[in-house]
Design an enzyme around this catalytic site. Structure first.
Site, PDB file in Angstrom:
ATOM      1  CD  GLU B 284      -3.252   0.261   2.131  1.00  0.00           C
ATOM      2  OE1 GLU B 284      -2.898   0.461   3.307  1.00  0.00           O
ATOM      3  OE2 GLU B 284      -4.368  -0.198   1.840  1.00  0.00           O
ATOM      4  CG  HIS B 305       8.003 -29.805   0.521  1.00  0.00           C
ATOM      5  ND1 HIS B 305       8.363 -31.124   0.323  1.00  0.00           N
ATOM      6  CD2 HIS B 305       8.930 -29.291   1.367  1.00  0.00           C
ATOM      7  CE1 HIS B 305       9.453 -31.383   1.031  1.00  0.00           C
ATOM      8  NE2 HIS B 305       9.814 -30.292   1.680  1.00  0.00           N
ATOM      9  CE  LYS B 419     -12.472   1.800   0.766  1.00  0.00           C
ATOM     10  NZ  LYS B 419     -11.929   2.632   1.848  1.00  0.00           N
TER      11      LYS B 419
END
Lengths: 446, 446
Positions: B284, B305, B419
């Site tokens: 951010e 793995h 938003k």
């Protein structure tokens, strides 16, 4: 419907002409898969597993699961990589990341790290509880699970005596050879098979995944039926039907045009471990010869508040693949509030799923506009059948994708490198030659 | 010692000449930080927080934590992004990912997604338990936490009555303004402050992080002392002492030379959420203006793995940063086994930490040889003091790193984009203008 793929949001980055240009390559690759002539063709067992799986063993898995649920409060699943990721992913998606808080049987995954405090804490969680162990290792000598099993085996034997302990240990291992199989035969552990022709990262629909999933109380019949439905649906040459092939094609085109990262995401908070499963599947299959998309993941909307800024506006490296479940498992209506302090009354009377759907569409539009092409993989809902389809979808897509890239999607030669170094540093017999060189290289570190 | 940085394994990719070449830039940037003249200088509260934090509030935090521990079985922490990541990261690192299994007080993090089943399950886990809620939101109107708080507030009021519920709700919010502060004052919730000059991702050492961490039973005095020790240690111009500045320089040089991804990793299985905290902090702060290293993470040896193959041998995009704790919290010796089926007797008599250290050095050597430069960040051990140092280390490093990159490390303009789209799709008053356009753009998706 089976698993759908939406390619309408690639934002001109990949066009329908691009898709047309590789249809032949996709067909070719699919042909080598179905005829077993591709690279790594010794490991194609997963391809027909949903039809050809061992029905007798399948019944034994269900019986063992019933026994575990009847005589245990805790199941310790010992395994690393493909020997735990699939099981954990399915259990957490179907039963939520709060599975252990909500279930009578607690399932802890051990043997996937080298941490004394992790082992100590897991033992502490066994105190006063009835415990069973499922040890998953083809060879029985992989360091992390072997280490953990040595400890949990002696713990069970101390608590229950050797005979009763043996009835509480389930070994998922090679059919005939290897040290775990040998030990299991001597001690009388019930055994399940890691097939020779199914690699670890493709093994979730074998006993490797199925025993823990069944022990968790989920319907493995429905899981296999879903996988089989997908297997049958995804043989078409038509890429609108054969969606895993279309997904593989889209990934490949994106990679060829310069995207280096695939960000897998879902609006389902319990999809975290499915993302980890995806990362192993694709990362280990494609990440070789200095090639391959880097697979990473987020959960939305959670991580829109952490990685959202980067995705929207950071270095333009990635495309996004959103896994979406059409029908929510639970839903409810947001109530109105007289005071409306939070200002949410404008969505009072709406369902939570409506809010989530809006966030999904809104974010997709924002990210596409920010230069992040989006793919959407659509599954029906979160249940065993749908998840069986999704698993098969990803396995098939991964194989096609790796073959398009020109690598063997079924090996993992790079994993051996650190292991040899480690054995050398620990003076394992046979590795002495490079010990001194490594000590010199890493001095000051440990 | 404080936090150490090992730069000996950059494999010639970044040289000491490179470091010398940017020492002046680093000093310049550090100067603008300490004089408060850098971009985003309204958000530098974190810089001196370990010394200047509000001592009266700190005592109230400890008292509230004691009350929660005495009258609650469950604490629901409602918050998203920086309002939960730091607390969860610290609790899981100090208390392990099994914290809830091992503790009397269970802590669940809610309000960080839009999922009805997640809320339903969290409510189910509250059944028959005494519950408190800590709602963390500066404004009180952020969608996800507001949604969850509306539900948990009415749940508590139904169970306890409005008056007792108010004693079980703790609001961490703005000092004076905003809808949550207003509600808290009316209802009489105890309030804690999200300071104006500390952004969400830098807020773990404010009440945002401290209340849940203290409620979990950890020593927040030691945490702050650690941070303060780091604050004092990291003011030197000498980069061998000022290790966060050296780390920022190394990252910047790596980025300038073409690495696009930083892979953060640790051999500590409980470091998972610290990695998530790191991703928000750096992602951010730096991911803007189409710039910035992509922060990703793994846990070793677990993910050797799964992602090990890619790291060793896939596309050469990344460098690695390993966070290492010198002294293990717990350790024990591996016992010899008469039968030695697993072949591990060659390390019998060795401690688990020896095996882990070997894996660490071995992997580092392997990855460096595969073309992945490695940085090592070394902390003392896993305790509050050491973690306080580490948190401050990363915060300081992030600020320097962002400023070197030429971005404002304290804003997040890109987060607003999705938003607005979302509000428009949900017809929130004030966003109507783009509703139709967005419906058109996203039709077929929902």
């Amino acid at each position: 419907m089976s698993v759908k793929l939406i390619t309408d949001y690639l934002d001109g980055f990949v066009t329908s002409d691009d898709f047309s240009s590789i249809t032949d390559d996709v067909s070719l690759v699919e042909g080598t898969l179905s005829t077993g002539t591709c690279e790594g063709s010794d490991y194609l067992g997963w391809l027909t597993l949903p039809r050809d799986y061992d029905k007798e063993e399948f019944d034994r898995i269900k019986a063992a699961a019933r026994k575990i649920r009847s005589d245990s409060d805790v199941l310790i699943v010992i395994g690393i990589g493909g020997s735990y990721l699939g099981a954990r992913a399915v259990i957490e998606l179907l039963g939520s990341r709060y599975y252990n808080d909500l279930s009578d049987l607690k399932i802890y995954f051990a043997g996937n790290n080298i941490s004394a405090s992790s082992i100590e804490r897991t033992l502490r969680m066994c105190e006063g509880k009835n415990v069973s162990v499922n040890v998953v290792s083809k060879s029985g000598t992989t360091l992390e699970p072997a280490l953990a099993f040595r400890i949990f085996k002696s713990y069970l034997e101390e608590r229950y005596g050797r005979e009763e302990a043996a009835k509480r240990i389930y070994a998922t291992t090679d059919r005939a050879k290897g040290s775990l199989k040998k030990l299991a035969d001597i001690e009388g552990y019930e055994c399940f098979v890691v097939p020779d022709d199914v690699g670890g990262r493709y093994s979730v629909l074998t006993a490797v995944g199925l025993l823990p999933i069944a022990a968790a109380g989920f319907n493995i019949d429905a899981l296999m039926t879903g996988a089989r439905d997908a297997m049958e649906a995804f043989t078409s040459k038509d890429l609108t039907v054969n969606t895993p092939a279309a997904y593989a094609a889209a990934r490949y085109l994106m990679y060829k045009k310069g995207k280096t990262v695939e960000l897998m995401s879902s609006y389902e908070p319990d999809f975290v471990m499915m993302c980890e499963w995806y990362k192993q599947l694709f990362g280990e299959s494609e990440g070789k010869q200095n090639k391959g998309l880097l697979p990473i993941s987020t959960i939305f909307t959670t991580d829109l508040h952490s990685m959202g800024q980067y995705i929207q506006d950071g270095s333009r490296l990635m495309f996004e693949t959103i896994v979406r479940f059409k029908k929510p498992v639970t839903d409810f209506v947001l109530q109105s509030d007289a005071d409306n302090f939070d200002g949410l009354n404008y969505i009072a009377g709406r369902k939570i799923s409506y809010v989530c759907d809006s966030a999904f569409a809104a974010t997709l539009a924002a990210h596409v506009e920010g230069g992040v092409p989006n793919l959407v993989i659509e599954a029906e809902t979160i249940d065993e059948h749908s998840l069986g389809e999704l698993i098969y979808f990803f396995e098939k897509a991964c194989a096609v994708s790796g073959l398009l890239l020109g690598v063997n999607p079924f090996n993992q030669p790079g994993v051996e490198f650190y292991k040899s170094n480690m054995f050398a540093l620990m003076e394992k017999p046979g590795y002495e030659k490079i010990t001194e060189m490594l000590r010199e290289k890493t001095k000051g570190l440990i």
